[in-house]
Design a protein around this motif. Structure first.
Motif, mmCIF file in Angstrom:
data_model
loop_
_atom_site.group_PDB
_atom_site.id
_atom_site.type_symbol
_atom_site.label_atom_id
_atom_site.label_comp_id
_atom_site.label_asym_id
_atom_site.label_seq_id
_atom_site.Cartn_x
_atom_site.Cartn_y
_atom_site.Cartn_z
ATOM 1 N N LEU A 95 0.834 -0.926 -0.082
ATOM 2 C CA LEU A 95 0.126 0.099 -0.084
ATOM 3 C C LEU A 95 0.840 1.245 -0.046
ATOM 4 C CD1 LEU A 95 -2.784 1.397 0.144
ATOM 5 C CD2 LEU A 95 -2.754 1.298 2.601
ATOM 6 N N VAL A 96 2.022 1.322 0.797
ATOM 7 C CA VAL A 96 2.688 2.548 1.042
ATOM 8 C C VAL A 96 3.431 2.811 -0.314
ATOM 9 C CG1 VAL A 96 4.718 3.647 2.296
ATOM 10 C CG2 VAL A 96 3.060 2.295 3.547
ATOM 11 N N LEU A 97 4.258 1.692 -0.664
ATOM 12 C CA LEU A 97 5.186 1.884 -1.875
ATOM 13 C C LEU A 97 4.213 2.176 -3.071
ATOM 14 C CD1 LEU A 97 7.798 -0.919 -1.454
ATOM 15 C CD2 LEU A 97 7.954 1.508 -0.901
ATOM 16 N N GLY A 98 3.158 1.311 -3.272
ATOM 17 C CA GLY A 98 2.271 1.553 -4.336
ATOM 18 C C GLY A 98 1.806 2.926 -4.581
ATOM 19 N N LEU A 99 1.052 3.479 -3.596
ATOM 20 C CA LEU A 99 0.685 4.738 -3.570
ATOM 21 C C LEU A 99 1.725 5.877 -3.735
ATOM 22 C CD1 LEU A 99 -2.195 4.861 -0.799
ATOM 23 C CD2 LEU A 99 -2.561 4.683 -3.324
ATOM 24 N N ALA A 100 2.558 5.637 -3.157
ATOM 25 C CA ALA A 100 3.877 6.545 -3.341
ATOM 26 C C ALA A 100 4.526 6.576 -4.817
ATOM 27 C CB ALA A 100 5.099 6.115 -2.393
ATOM 28 N N ASN A 101 4.479 5.318 -5.373
ATOM 29 C CA ASN A 101 5.055 5.200 -6.901
ATOM 30 C C ASN A 101 3.937 5.565 -7.673
ATOM 31 O OD1 ASN A 101 7.538 3.715 -7.302
ATOM 32 N ND2 ASN A 101 7.065 2.949 -5.399
ATOM 33 N N LEU A 102 2.722 5.498 -7.148
ATOM 34 C CA LEU A 102 1.584 5.840 -8.109
ATOM 35 C C LEU A 102 1.523 7.471 -8.285
ATOM 36 C CD1 LEU A 102 -0.712 4.671 -9.884
ATOM 37 C CD2 LEU A 102 -2.222 5.008 -8.019
ATOM 38 N N VAL A 103 1.650 8.032 -7.183
ATOM 39 C CA VAL A 103 1.629 9.618 -7.100
ATOM 40 C C VAL A 103 2.739 10.444 -7.699
ATOM 41 C CG1 VAL A 103 1.252 11.624 -6.099
ATOM 42 C CG2 VAL A 103 -0.189 9.678 -5.525
ATOM 43 N N ALA A 104 4.104 9.636 -7.187
ATOM 44 C CA ALA A 104 5.175 10.334 -7.871
ATOM 45 C C ALA A 104 5.706 10.012 -8.801
ATOM 46 C CB ALA A 104 6.435 9.972 -6.571
ATOM 47 N N ASP A 105 5.472 8.651 -9.575
ATOM 48 C CA ASP A 105 5.992 8.452 -10.872
ATOM 49 C C ASP A 105 4.875 9.097 -11.909
ATOM 50 O OD1 ASP A 105 7.950 7.198 -9.710
ATOM 51 O OD2 ASP A 105 7.245 5.216 -10.442
ATOM 52 N N GLY A 106 3.504 9.065 -11.508
ATOM 53 C CA GLY A 106 2.550 9.592 -12.221
ATOM 54 C C GLY A 106 3.052 11.270 -12.338
ATOM 55 N N PHE A 107 3.295 11.876 -11.415
ATOM 56 C CA PHE A 107 3.544 13.353 -11.860
ATOM 57 C C PHE A 107 5.105 13.478 -12.431
ATOM 58 C CE2 PHE A 107 5.930 17.082 -10.447
ATOM 59 C CZ PHE A 107 4.791 18.087 -10.579
ATOM 60 N N ALA A 108 5.855 12.554 -12.254
ATOM 61 C CA ALA A 108 7.098 12.594 -12.940
ATOM 62 C C ALA A 108 7.006 12.587 -14.399
ATOM 63 C CB ALA A 108 8.230 11.822 -12.486
ATOM 64 N N MET A 109 6.091 11.354 -14.760
ATOM 65 C CA MET A 109 5.766 11.219 -16.145
ATOM 66 C C MET A 109 5.078 12.301 -16.810
ATOM 67 S SD MET A 109 6.441 7.856 -17.457
ATOM 68 C CE MET A 109 5.137 7.481 -18.454
ATOM 69 N N ALA A 110 4.075 12.949 -16.093
ATOM 70 C CA ALA A 110 3.535 14.005 -16.623
ATOM 71 C C ALA A 110 4.387 15.166 -16.697
ATOM 72 C CB ALA A 110 2.134 14.371 -15.677
ATOM 73 N N ALA A 111 5.110 15.702 -15.708
ATOM 74 C CA ALA A 111 6.229 16.560 -15.895
ATOM 75 C C ALA A 111 7.049 16.441 -17.066
ATOM 76 C CB ALA A 111 7.006 16.827 -14.747
ATOM 77 N N GLY A 112 7.614 15.336 -17.170
ATOM 78 C CA GLY A 112 8.484 14.882 -18.337
ATOM 79 C C GLY A 112 7.702 14.943 -19.763
ATOM 80 N N ASN A 113 6.552 14.561 -19.829
ATOM 81 C CA ASN A 113 5.845 14.703 -20.981
ATOM 82 C C ASN A 113 5.452 16.315 -21.130
ATOM 83 O OD1 ASN A 113 4.411 14.206 -23.264
ATOM 84 N ND2 ASN A 113 2.594 13.129 -22.294
ATOM 85 N N TYR A 114 5.155 17.022 -20.192
ATOM 86 C CA TYR A 114 5.036 18.593 -20.329
ATOM 87 C C TYR A 114 6.361 19.062 -20.704
ATOM 88 C CZ TYR A 114 3.990 23.262 -19.350
ATOM 89 O OH TYR A 114 3.836 24.690 -19.383
ATOM 90 N N SER A 115 7.352 18.824 -20.293
ATOM 91 C CA SER A 115 8.608 19.586 -20.731
ATOM 92 C C SER A 115 9.037 19.212 -22.206
ATOM 93 C CB SER A 115 9.856 19.203 -19.852
ATOM 94 O OG SER A 115 9.747 19.521 -18.564
ATOM 95 N N GLY A 116 8.989 17.737 -22.419
ATOM 96 C CA GLY A 116 9.054 17.142 -23.841
ATOM 97 C C GLY A 116 8.209 17.987 -24.787
ATOM 98 N N THR A 117 6.955 17.767 -24.590
ATOM 99 C CA THR A 117 5.955 18.754 -25.776
ATOM 100 C C THR A 117 6.283 20.136 -25.764
ATOM 101 O OG1 THR A 117 4.411 17.072 -24.715
ATOM 102 C CG2 THR A 117 3.642 18.801 -26.258
ATOM 103 N N GLN A 118 6.352 20.864 -24.453
ATOM 104 C CA GLN A 118 6.954 22.132 -24.540
ATOM 105 C C GLN A 118 8.067 22.656 -25.521
ATOM 106 O OE1 GLN A 118 5.139 24.874 -23.127
ATOM 107 N NE2 GLN A 118 6.256 26.090 -24.642
#
Length: 244
Positions: free
Chosen positions: A59-82
């Protein structure tokens, strides 16, 4: 054999369709985020199960990875598309400058570009005259034809949002089914269905059969999950041997 056409070809239907702004697809962002979200959380579940750790850690690792990795993926995609959008704007400014300073040279580039497409003689000259009559159309044509960039840049915000939403939605499936669905087997089944569904859905935009596309995505995702399981299992074995 009868074929169903994707759109009408009457004069009115063609005029109405071409009058609309061209659609921008964020399919790649959804697929990218969805697959990565499932792999990320299922990898956590598989590795924790392989290491024989408690469900609380899942639960702890799953939620932490879900939020952190999801944000990191979105931020990386934002930067790449920009960066892609900035590159488009930069090249558009370059072409406008070249048109202002060396219009004859830029006109010749248009002539050779469309000459390479098979136009010649008076038809080619008419195309050159029409395109170069409007500076904005001229510069945009050069960016597309000379540099191969998309004529309509994608929105960095929508690309990032698509990735994040798909990552969270798909990534929750392995976590929920493991914690509240009865263990690893329901989790594996649900995760496999998500992988297959992503592949089957994306076949809507390709010529590949839905089941073939689904199986391809299923195979890639489950292979990644199996790697995570064996890493966890291998580390558990290694630690047990070290302790012994």
């Amino acid at each position: 054999m009868e074929f169903e056409l994707e759109h009408g070809h009457s004069r009115e239907a063609i005029r109405a369709r071409l009058a609309r702004d061209p659609g921008i697809s964020y399919l790649r962002d959804w697929i990218y985020g969805g697959i990565d979200g499932v792999v990320t959380t299922f990898a956590v579940v598989a590795s924790v199960v392989g290491a024989d750790l408690s469900s609380r850690i899942v639960l702890v690792l799953g939620l932490a990875n879900l939020v952190a990795d999801g944000f990191a993926m979105a931020a990386g995609n934002y930067s790449g598309t920009q960066a892609e959008r900035d590159d488009y704007d930069r090249l558009l400014a370059v072409e406008r400058k070249h048109i202002a300073i060396v219009p004859d040279g830029e006109r010749e580039e248009i002539r050779q570009i469309f000459g390479g497409k098979g136009f010649a003689g008076d038809n080619l000259e008419r195309i050159v005259d029409v395109i170069t009559a409007d500076e904005s159309r001229w510069a945009k044509t050069m960016v597309v034809e000379e540099y191969g960039l998309a004529p309509t840049p994608r929105s960095p915000a929508l690309a990032a949002l698509s990735t994040f939403a798909a990552f969270i939605a798909c990534g929750l499936v392995p976590l929920i089914t493991y914690l509240w669905g009865g263990g690893l087997i329901p989790c594996v089944v649900a995760t496999g269905l998500v992988f297959f569904s992503i592949g089957a859905i994306k076949s809507r935009w390709s010529l590949t059969n839905w089941w073939r596309s689904g199986l391809g995505t299923f195979g890639i995702g489950m292979f990644a999950a199996a790697l995570a399981f064996w890493v966890g299992f291998g580390l558990k074995t290694l630690f047990n041997l070290s302790a012994g």
